[in-house]
Write an enzyme that holds these catalytic residues in place. Structure first.
Site, PDB file in Angstrom:
ATOM      1  N   LYS A 107       0.859  -1.185   0.000  1.00 29.74           N
ATOM      2  CA  LYS A 107       0.000   0.000   0.000  1.00 29.74           C
ATOM      3  C   LYS A 107       0.892   1.229   0.000  1.00 29.74           C
ATOM      4  O   LYS A 107       2.014   1.190   0.499  1.00 29.74           O
ATOM      5  CB  LYS A 107      -0.886   0.024   1.250  1.00 29.74           C
ATOM      6  CG  LYS A 107      -2.105   0.903   1.116  1.00 29.74           C
ATOM      7  CD  LYS A 107      -3.222   0.212   0.350  1.00 29.74           C
ATOM      8  CE  LYS A 107      -4.445   1.058   0.213  1.00 29.74           C
ATOM      9  NZ  LYS A 107      -5.591   0.251  -0.240  1.00 29.74           N
TER      10      LYS A 107
HETATM   11  P1  NAD Z   1     -12.852   8.506  -2.501  1.00 27.19           P
HETATM   12  O1  NAD Z   1     -11.817   9.516  -2.228  1.00 27.19           O
HETATM   13  O2  NAD Z   1     -13.360   8.332  -3.891  1.00 27.19           O
HETATM   14  O3  NAD Z   1     -14.147   8.755  -1.590  1.00 27.19           O
HETATM   15  C1  NAD Z   1     -14.111   8.979  -0.221  1.00 27.19           C
HETATM   16  C2  NAD Z   1     -15.365   9.767   0.127  1.00 27.19           C
HETATM   17  O4  NAD Z   1     -15.453   9.934   1.549  1.00 27.19           O
HETATM   18  C3  NAD Z   1     -15.374  11.175  -0.474  1.00 27.19           C
HETATM   19  O5  NAD Z   1     -16.626  11.427  -1.076  1.00 27.19           O
HETATM   20  C4  NAD Z   1     -15.124  12.071   0.734  1.00 27.19           C
HETATM   21  O6  NAD Z   1     -15.704  13.368   0.608  1.00 27.19           O
HETATM   22  C5  NAD Z   1     -15.791  11.272   1.826  1.00 27.19           C
HETATM   23  N1  NAD Z   1     -15.326  11.655   3.171  1.00 27.19           N
HETATM   24  C6  NAD Z   1     -14.136  12.180   3.530  1.00 27.19           C
HETATM   25  N2  NAD Z   1     -14.114  12.436   4.855  1.00 27.19           N
HETATM   26  C7  NAD Z   1     -15.308  12.059   5.336  1.00 27.19           C
HETATM   27  C8  NAD Z   1     -15.890  12.074   6.623  1.00 27.19           C
HETATM   28  N3  NAD Z   1     -15.243  12.532   7.684  1.00 27.19           N
HETATM   29  N4  NAD Z   1     -17.154  11.593   6.762  1.00 27.19           N
HETATM   30  C9  NAD Z   1     -17.831  11.113   5.693  1.00 27.19           C
HETATM   31  N5  NAD Z   1     -17.324  11.091   4.450  1.00 27.19           N
HETATM   32  C10 NAD Z   1     -16.078  11.548   4.267  1.00 27.19           C
HETATM   33  O7  NAD Z   1     -12.280   7.137  -1.916  1.00 27.19           O
HETATM   34  P2  NAD Z   1     -12.691   5.659  -2.299  1.00 27.19           P
HETATM   35  O8  NAD Z   1     -11.777   5.179  -3.355  1.00 27.19           O
HETATM   36  O9  NAD Z   1     -14.162   5.571  -2.477  1.00 27.19           O
HETATM   37  O10 NAD Z   1     -12.250   4.881  -0.961  1.00 27.19           O
HETATM   38  C11 NAD Z   1     -13.075   4.853   0.201  1.00 27.19           C
HETATM   39  C12 NAD Z   1     -12.634   3.695   1.084  1.00 27.19           C
HETATM   40  O11 NAD Z   1     -12.691   2.477   0.336  1.00 27.19           O
HETATM   41  C13 NAD Z   1     -11.198   3.772   1.605  1.00 27.19           C
HETATM   42  O12 NAD Z   1     -11.131   3.193   2.895  1.00 27.19           O
HETATM   43  C14 NAD Z   1     -10.431   2.914   0.645  1.00 27.19           C
HETATM   44  O13 NAD Z   1      -9.235   2.387   1.208  1.00 27.19           O
HETATM   45  C15 NAD Z   1     -11.440   1.829   0.380  1.00 27.19           C
HETATM   46  N6  NAD Z   1     -11.214   1.093  -0.874  1.00 27.19           N
HETATM   47  C16 NAD Z   1     -11.203   1.716  -2.081  1.00 27.19           C
HETATM   48  C17 NAD Z   1     -11.002   0.973  -3.243  1.00 27.19           C
HETATM   49  C18 NAD Z   1     -11.061   1.586  -4.625  1.00 27.19           C
HETATM   50  O14 NAD Z   1     -11.046   0.819  -5.604  1.00 27.19           O
HETATM   51  N7  NAD Z   1     -11.155   2.879  -4.779  1.00 27.19           N
HETATM   52  C19 NAD Z   1     -10.779  -0.412  -3.158  1.00 27.19           C
HETATM   53  C20 NAD Z   1     -10.798  -1.024  -1.903  1.00 27.19           C
HETATM   54  C21 NAD Z   1     -11.025  -0.257  -0.777  1.00 27.19           C
END
Ligand code: NAD
Length: 476
Positions: A107
């Protein structure tokens, strides 16, 4: 009375690991070898922006190299630190083992608030970070393959892959150095939606097992279930959209960084997403009640809670008040080890992160294979498949004419049956299969052992066992 200290994210992952490992019979020393993080590289680099040099700190952690390349996303956020990337790298190892993608865990992260920079500045910063990583084989198609995570997406992945290609001009597999790229830069159909789609497939599989549904005190199918989602970013948006549009679930709460929306009659996910794109947050969205204390909506009455933003949001301070009987961890590490204990005692069923959000790495695996084979999925067989179907359809048409009014083909059968699968359909089918099989491997352990109370422990047992087998095969 002294307050109980919440463990750090990495300690939380280790505690959960230890809980599962204590129920296994691993050779002495191997348990520790699997648990510890192999290496974490920290880089500080300067970029000249707006007339002065700005220094950035980035990390790439490699948790386990029992299989290579290692794989894991790169996160852009101000909260990025060594503890966090190590926890996330460890989760990647277990996740890849659980869903049988042939990778070790890694990561990365860059401490930056991407909203503070123009696109061309972000490109400069990203390319420089990618240069530092690629120089040390921490971006490399056979060693270490990054993907998107919080704060990064297709655009950043395209810059990183291009940076690697510029530094390795004779590497024919350069495109396989990074996944999550846009289609025109070697990406794969369905990668952007993959993690959210995986959440949908995971829930569908859960609801195929009435015994499991009953453990959560629920019944029936996804249709009509009330859902609260935290984070309407890549993962949360796609999950909420698919579940409401395709499975009949009702999104009653959406929590974002600037507060939460609540409407017991349901919220239109697409229109909230458009609102966020235009206004930067959910505040003032007209068709729901807005509350400034967003996190309180995690405690709202609902059937399914989908934390899809940050780690540690369900912790010792609020776990007792969480009402959802079923939590699916779309984010990595949203429930701390302490909260996990409280929820388990309450009977809350948690579908754990390492399984729930594995859709991203699964489709990243398909993209990596596509890049290495230099051909789009379905390109060779699609028309051949159509031609064979055509043979059957013409025979059925003959029968149709022969039988007259007694029988006829269903109206859409011909068009549907004739169409060979395109890349998107193949990706979705591969993802669905992966999510079903991985769930079944977890639930088998969950149901067959009296000492395994929850899906998370079951998931760890399956994953650790597979990693241990790889190490043993290497003679360790
Ligand atoms: P992203 O940046 O696209 O979205 C995150 C969202 O959370 C944003 O809309 C942001 O405004 C919101 N946010 C930020 N702070 C916040 C708060 N305090 N309260 C509520 N909402 C808040 O990120 P993502 O890619 O969707 O990833 C989200 C989670 O999923 C992370 O933990 C990431 O590790 C996990 N994840 C992502 C992927 C992927 O393919 N993108 C894969 C596996 C796991």
């Amino acid at each position: 009375m002294t307050a109980i200290k919440e463990p750090s994210f990495r300690e939380s992952v280790d505690l959960m690991f230890n809980r599962a490992a204590s129920l296994m019979d691993l050779p002495p020393g191997l348990e520790e070898k699997i648990r510890v993080c192999n290496a974490t590289y920290t880089v500080r680099f300067g970029v000249r922006l707006r007339g002065e040099i700005h220094t950035f700190t980035g990390y790439r952690s490699v948790h386990s190299e029992h299989m290579e390349p290692v794989k894991g996303g790169i996160r852009y956020a101000m909260a990025v630190n060594q503890d966090e990337v190590e926890a996330l790298a460890a989760l990647m190892t277990y996740k890849c083992a659980l869903v049988e993608t042939p990778f070790g865990g890694s990561k990365g992260g860059l401490r930056i608030d991407p909203r503070q920079y123009e696109e061309h500045e972000l490109e400069q910063i990203t390319r420089r970070f990618a240069y530092e990583l690629a120089k040390r084989d921490l971006i490399n198609p056979s060693q270490n393959v990054p993907a998107p995570d919080m704060g990064t997406g297709e655009r950043e992945m395209a810059w990183m892959a291009d940076q690697y290609a510029r530094m390795n001009t004779t590497d024919i597999n350069a495109r396989a150095s990074v996944t999550g790229k846009p289609l025109n830069a070697g990406g794969i159909s369905g990668r952007v939606e993959a993690t959210g789609r995986g959440i949908q497939y995971a829930l569908r599989e859960f609801f195929r097992h009435p015994e499991d549904v009953q453990k959560a005190g629920l019944s029936g199918k996804l249709d009509g279930k009330r859902i609260v989602v935290q984070g309407l970013g890549n993962v949360g948006y796609h999950a909420a959209k698919f579940l409401s549009e395709e499975d009949g679930s009702r999104i009653v709460g959406i929590i974002e960084w600037d507060g939460a929306l609540y409407n017991p009659d349901g919220i239109d996910v697409e229109s909230v997403r458009q609102w966020i794109v235009k206004h930067g947050g959910v505040s003032n969205y007209p068709d729901a009640t807005h509350s400034a204390e967003g996190a309180e909506v995690l405690e709202a009455e609902c059937d399914i809670l989908i934390p899809a933003a940050l780690e540690g949001v369900i912790n010792l301070t609020n776990a007792e008040r969480i009402k959802a009987p079923l939590i699916i961890e779309a984010a990595n590490g949203p429930v701390t080890a302490g909260a996990d204990e409280i929820l388990r005692k309450k009977g809350t069923v948690i579908i754990p992160d390492m399984y729930a959000n594995a859709g991203g790495v699964t489709v990243s695996y398909f993209e990596w294979v596509k890049n290495l084979s230099h051909i789009r999925f379905g390109r060779m067989q699609r028309r051949q498949e159509e031609a064979r179907h055509e043979l059957i359809v013409s025979e059925l048409e003959r029968l149709d004419r022969y039988l007259g009014d007694a029988w006829s083909m269903s109206p859409n059968f011909k068009a549907k049956y004739l169409r060979g699968a395109d890349e998107l359909e193949l990706v979705r089918s591969g993802l669905d299969d992966t999510m079903r099989i991985a769930y079944q491997s977890m639930r088998e352990v969950w149901h067959s052992r009296d000492d395994v109370e929850d899906l998370r422990t079951a998931a760890y047992i399956v994953a650790i066992d597979r990693v241990a087998k790889s190490y043993r095969a290497k003679g360790l």
